[in-house]
Design a protein around this motif. Sequence first.
Motif, PDB file in Angstrom:
ATOM      1  N   GLU A  58       0.827  -1.208   0.000  1.00  0.00           N
ATOM      2  CA  GLU A  58       0.000   0.000   0.000  1.00  0.00           C
ATOM      3  C   GLU A  58       0.864   1.261   0.000  1.00  0.00           C
ATOM      4  OE1 GLU A  58      -3.329   2.185   2.900  1.00  0.00           O
ATOM      5  OE2 GLU A  58      -2.685   0.121   3.295  1.00  0.00           O
ATOM      6  N   ALA A  59       1.919   1.274   0.823  1.00  0.00           N
ATOM      7  CA  ALA A  59       2.744   2.478   0.962  1.00  0.00           C
ATOM      8  C   ALA A  59       3.611   2.733  -0.269  1.00  0.00           C
ATOM      9  CB  ALA A  59       3.623   2.366   2.205  1.00  0.00           C
ATOM     10  N   ILE A  60       4.030   1.668  -0.972  1.00  0.00           N
ATOM     11  CA  ILE A  60       4.952   1.846  -2.097  1.00  0.00           C
ATOM     12  C   ILE A  60       4.301   2.600  -3.251  1.00  0.00           C
ATOM     13  CG2 ILE A  60       4.376  -0.280  -3.339  1.00  0.00           C
ATOM     14  CD1 ILE A  60       7.904   1.142  -2.751  1.00  0.00           C
ATOM     15  N   ARG A  61       2.990   2.754  -3.221  1.00  0.00           N
ATOM     16  CA  ARG A  61       2.275   3.407  -4.322  1.00  0.00           C
ATOM     17  C   ARG A  61       2.149   4.920  -4.136  1.00  0.00           C
ATOM     18  NH1 ARG A  61       0.127  -1.035  -7.099  1.00  0.00           N
ATOM     19  NH2 ARG A  61       0.306  -2.926  -5.840  1.00  0.00           N
ATOM     20  N   ILE A  62       2.733   5.457  -3.053  1.00  0.00           N
ATOM     21  CA  ILE A  62       2.770   6.916  -2.884  1.00  0.00           C
ATOM     22  C   ILE A  62       3.623   7.498  -4.014  1.00  0.00           C
ATOM     23  CG2 ILE A  62       3.531   8.785  -1.382  1.00  0.00           C
ATOM     24  CD1 ILE A  62       3.019   6.932   0.995  1.00  0.00           C
ATOM     25  N   PRO A  63       3.110   8.423  -4.808  1.00  0.00           N
ATOM     26  CA  PRO A  63       3.799   8.838  -6.042  1.00  0.00           C
ATOM     27  C   PRO A  63       5.199   9.403  -5.834  1.00  0.00           C
ATOM     28  CG  PRO A  63       1.507   9.564  -6.073  1.00  0.00           C
ATOM     29  CD  PRO A  63       1.765   9.038  -4.688  1.00  0.00           C
ATOM     30  N   ASP A  64       5.389  10.326  -4.903  1.00  0.00           N
ATOM     31  CA  ASP A  64       6.676  10.978  -4.727  1.00  0.00           C
ATOM     32  C   ASP A  64       7.641  10.068  -3.971  1.00  0.00           C
ATOM     33  OD1 ASP A  64       8.444  13.397  -4.758  1.00  0.00           O
ATOM     34  OD2 ASP A  64       8.254  13.111  -2.593  1.00  0.00           O
ATOM     35  N   PRO A  65       8.858   9.794  -4.514  1.00  0.00           N
ATOM     36  CA  PRO A  65       9.799   8.895  -3.842  1.00  0.00           C
ATOM     37  C   PRO A  65      10.155   9.337  -2.421  1.00  0.00           C
ATOM     38  CG  PRO A  65      10.489   9.254  -6.105  1.00  0.00           C
ATOM     39  CD  PRO A  65       9.354  10.209  -5.843  1.00  0.00           C
ATOM     40  N   GLN A  66      10.359  10.647  -2.201  1.00  0.00           N
ATOM     41  CA  GLN A  66      10.721  11.104  -0.860  1.00  0.00           C
ATOM     42  C   GLN A  66       9.576  10.908   0.126  1.00  0.00           C
ATOM     43  OE1 GLN A  66      13.936  12.431   0.096  1.00  0.00           O
ATOM     44  NE2 GLN A  66      12.943  11.753   1.990  1.00  0.00           N
ATOM     45  N   ALA A  67       8.352  11.232  -0.293  1.00  0.00           N
ATOM     46  CA  ALA A  67       7.199  11.026   0.576  1.00  0.00           C
ATOM     47  C   ALA A  67       6.995   9.543   0.852  1.00  0.00           C
ATOM     48  CB  ALA A  67       5.942  11.615  -0.072  1.00  0.00           C
ATOM     49  N   CYS A  68       7.282   8.711  -0.152  1.00  0.00           N
ATOM     50  CA  CYS A  68       7.153   7.261   0.030  1.00  0.00           C
ATOM     51  C   CYS A  68       8.181   6.753   1.036  1.00  0.00           C
ATOM     52  CB  CYS A  68       7.328   6.563  -1.316  1.00  0.00           C
ATOM     53  SG  CYS A  68       7.120   4.771  -1.251  1.00  0.00           S
ATOM     54  N   ALA A  69       9.443   7.204   0.913  1.00  0.00           N
ATOM     55  CA  ALA A  69      10.487   6.789   1.855  1.00  0.00           C
ATOM     56  C   ALA A  69      10.155   7.242   3.272  1.00  0.00           C
ATOM     57  CB  ALA A  69      11.841   7.343   1.422  1.00  0.00           C
ATOM     58  N   ASP A  70       9.659   8.475   3.409  1.00  0.00           N
ATOM     59  CA  ASP A  70       9.282   8.978   4.728  1.00  0.00           C
ATOM     60  C   ASP A  70       8.174   8.125   5.345  1.00  0.00           C
ATOM     61  OD1 ASP A  70      11.104  10.989   4.402  1.00  0.00           O
ATOM     62  OD2 ASP A  70       9.640  12.490   3.779  1.00  0.00           O
ATOM     63  N   ARG A  71       7.220   7.712   4.505  1.00  0.00           N
ATOM     64  CA  ARG A  71       6.120   6.883   4.998  1.00  0.00           C
ATOM     65  C   ARG A  71       6.630   5.520   5.465  1.00  0.00           C
ATOM     66  NH1 ARG A  71       1.712   6.318   7.872  1.00  0.00           N
ATOM     67  NH2 ARG A  71       0.257   4.733   7.058  1.00  0.00           N
ATOM     68  N   MET A  72       7.590   4.950   4.753  1.00  0.00           N
ATOM     69  CA  MET A  72       8.156   3.659   5.160  1.00  0.00           C
ATOM     70  C   MET A  72       8.804   3.754   6.548  1.00  0.00           C
ATOM     71  SD  MET A  72       7.558   1.457   2.741  1.00  0.00           S
ATOM     72  CE  MET A  72       7.158   1.373   0.976  1.00  0.00           C
ATOM     73  N   ILE A  73       9.574   4.813   6.774  1.00  0.00           N
ATOM     74  CA  ILE A  73      10.200   5.010   8.085  1.00  0.00           C
ATOM     75  C   ILE A  73       9.130   5.169   9.158  1.00  0.00           C
ATOM     76  CG2 ILE A  73      11.656   6.539   9.462  1.00  0.00           C
ATOM     77  CD1 ILE A  73      13.277   5.000   7.467  1.00  0.00           C
ATOM     78  N   GLU A  74       8.092   5.939   8.849  1.00  0.00           N
ATOM     79  CA  GLU A  74       7.012   6.168   9.804  1.00  0.00           C
ATOM     80  C   GLU A  74       6.326   4.849  10.187  1.00  0.00           C
ATOM     81  OE1 GLU A  74       2.731   8.592  10.061  1.00  0.00           O
ATOM     82  OE2 GLU A  74       3.995   8.737   8.272  1.00  0.00           O
ATOM     83  N   LEU A  75       6.099   3.988   9.215  1.00  0.00           N
ATOM     84  CA  LEU A  75       5.453   2.696   9.490  1.00  0.00           C
ATOM     85  C   LEU A  75       6.324   1.821  10.395  1.00  0.00           C
ATOM     86  CD1 LEU A  75       4.047   1.880   5.940  1.00  0.00           C
ATOM     87  CD2 LEU A  75       2.702   2.409   7.975  1.00  0.00           C
ATOM     88  N   ALA A  76       7.638   1.818  10.147  1.00  0.00           N
ATOM     89  CA  ALA A  76       8.537   1.013  10.983  1.00  0.00           C
ATOM     90  C   ALA A  76       8.551   1.515  12.421  1.00  0.00           C
ATOM     91  CB  ALA A  76       9.945   1.022  10.401  1.00  0.00           C
ATOM     92  N   LEU A  77       8.544   2.831  12.601  1.00  0.00           N
ATOM     93  CA  LEU A  77       8.543   3.399  13.953  1.00  0.00           C
ATOM     94  C   LEU A  77       7.211   3.146  14.653  1.00  0.00           C
ATOM     95  CD1 LEU A  77      10.391   6.793  13.331  1.00  0.00           C
ATOM     96  CD2 LEU A  77      11.332   4.615  14.116  1.00  0.00           C
ATOM     97  N   LYS A  78       6.105   3.215  13.904  1.00  0.00           N
ATOM     98  CA  LYS A  78       4.808   2.900  14.505  1.00  0.00           C
ATOM     99  C   LYS A  78       4.733   1.435  14.918  1.00  0.00           C
ATOM    100  CE  LYS A  78       1.798   6.408  12.451  1.00  0.00           C
ATOM    101  NZ  LYS A  78       0.617   6.657  11.578  1.00  0.00           N
ATOM    102  N   GLY A  79       5.491   0.582  14.247  1.00  0.00           N
ATOM    103  CA  GLY A  79       5.540  -0.825  14.614  1.00  0.00           C
ATOM    104  C   GLY A  79       6.454  -1.116  15.783  1.00  0.00           C
ATOM    105  N   GLY A  80       6.972  -0.090  16.434  1.00  0.00           N
ATOM    106  CA  GLY A  80       7.831  -0.270  17.601  1.00  0.00           C
ATOM    107  C   GLY A  80       9.266   0.130  17.361  1.00  0.00           C
ATOM    108  N   GLY A  81       9.699   0.205  16.105  1.00  0.00           N
ATOM    109  CA  GLY A  81      11.070   0.591  15.786  1.00  0.00           C
ATOM    110  C   GLY A  81      12.105  -0.197  16.549  1.00  0.00           C
ATOM    111  N   PRO A  82      12.019  -1.576  16.584  1.00  0.00           N
ATOM    112  CA  PRO A  82      12.958  -2.347  17.399  1.00  0.00           C
ATOM    113  C   PRO A  82      14.372  -2.409  16.836  1.00  0.00           C
ATOM    114  CG  PRO A  82      11.557  -3.824  16.134  1.00  0.00           C
ATOM    115  CD  PRO A  82      11.033  -2.432  15.896  1.00  0.00           C
ATOM    116  N   ASP A  83      14.550  -2.003  15.567  1.00  0.00           N
ATOM    117  CA  ASP A  83      15.858  -2.111  14.919  1.00  0.00           C
ATOM    118  C   ASP A  83      16.091  -0.856  14.094  1.00  0.00           C
ATOM    119  OD1 ASP A  83      18.260  -3.111  14.086  1.00  0.00           O
ATOM    120  OD2 ASP A  83      17.455  -4.828  12.995  1.00  0.00           O
ATOM    121  N   ASN A  84      17.351  -0.675  13.658  1.00  0.00           N
ATOM    122  CA  ASN A  84      17.624   0.389  12.706  1.00  0.00           C
ATOM    123  C   ASN A  84      16.815   0.117  11.430  1.00  0.00           C
ATOM    124  OD1 ASN A  84      21.076  -0.187  13.521  1.00  0.00           O
ATOM    125  ND2 ASN A  84      19.662   1.145  14.611  1.00  0.00           N
TER     126      ASN A  84
END
Length: 478
Positions: free
Chosen positions: A201-227
């Motif tokens: 779902e997230a990979i379909r965000i059109p702008d690459p930078q906004a997409c990368a930011d969303r990926m980081i946000e999802l990992a942190l919302k999942g607890g961010g247990p790792d880099n």
Amino acid sequence: MTLVLRYAARSDRGLVRSNNQDSVYAGPRLLAVADGMGGHAAGEVASKVVIASLAHVDDDEPGDDLLGKLRDAVASGNGAISELVTSDPDLEGMGTTLTAILFAGNRLGLVHIGDSRAYLLREGSFAQITHDDTFVQSLIDEGRITPDEAATHPQRSLLLRALTGHDFEPSLTVREARAGDRFLLCSDGLSGVVSLETLDEAIRIPDPQACADRMIELALKGGGPDNVTVIVADVEDVDFGDNYPIVGGAAGDGSDQHDTPPDSAASRAATLTQQRPPMPQRMDAPPPPLPDPKRKKRNAIKAFAIVFVLLLLTAVVAVGGKLWINTQYYVGATEDGQVAIFRGLNGSVLGFKLSSKVEDSCPPGSTGCTPITLKDLQEAGRKTITAGIRSDNGLDGARAAVRLLRTEHMLPLCKDTSATSTTTPTTPSTPSTPSSPSQTSGTGTPPANGSVAPSTGASEPSLTPSQQQVGVECREGP
């Protein structure tokens, strides 16, 4: 048609780790993610030197030999790790994963080792294009567990291959690139936390930078247990793409994007391993000071204090290193092939082993437990034990690894047909005096009473288990 890349990259240490051991590089031709391992400092060093060794291939057109350039660059990075370990044995065990793409028009070379991943979104379909070099992936490949079970498996972080300064066998492939393709490269800090459906779902965000930011946000919302580190790159049919590199994570300077690019990608990558000293300024030298009789004494005291502090720091580091080594556990094999749990690191320094055996494959006080040997294991299990299974959870984690070997990687028992063989009854032969050597006892010497032993009715001895299982590898029972 001119195909170029438009890309964005980010790296975050997460919410649990105290430092970032991931390194990332994204440039006009090269995309690379490395996830370091091996302790507080060693992991970030390993990922940094591998990325630095790869960065120079971003400067020139790769030509036809995409895989050759990637292979040579990775070998250079692996050799740099080996040199670091040789000069500082405390770094033994450090290493890094690597997933990298070298782009050349409508073709790209892909190199992969470890559990960082590459995904491709093409014509609406999103899929992983790398294969994890992990213990749980080997169980999936063998049909022993499902991908859903792998997500919660206690040994899901156990790597089977990585760049550690030793011999390595990366996966190297050439793929077609098409206009409209989108690539996602990431460390397991993203793929291990965010589900494939959510990534899709997230990979379909059109702008690459906004997409990368969303990926980081999802990992942190999942607890961010790792880099967590990501690269999002689009293949576009335009005259010019992005032409500045992004260096981040342990390889960067705290910012994943440089505002003012240097003259070339290689010069930018030089900052990965060292900082340039400020240029000296020309100035007239002042006249030499007059000798001070007290200065010599003060200098001597200062020198003594510096030596004392250095010795004290050396002692603290040595004691700290010893204490840290004593907290490490791994599962390996003794010299006689017995599987056992060891405390310390799997290696030696100047002929001195860095580990000692803690217990055998049977827990202390257990009854009815059969020790495991290397010859009791399947081929994959033997290779894993020979390399050593490091525990991320101390002695309990090592014991869990032994239990997993016992349940998942043991050879099947050989069939024992000795108890079920049928004896054909015959009428005992009439004793007679031996007339030739063939009528003597089995040893070639006549019995003491001079008579021939009666026939037992079984003309052949029972077959051993290994004879019954010709061509099939198995283990003998306890």
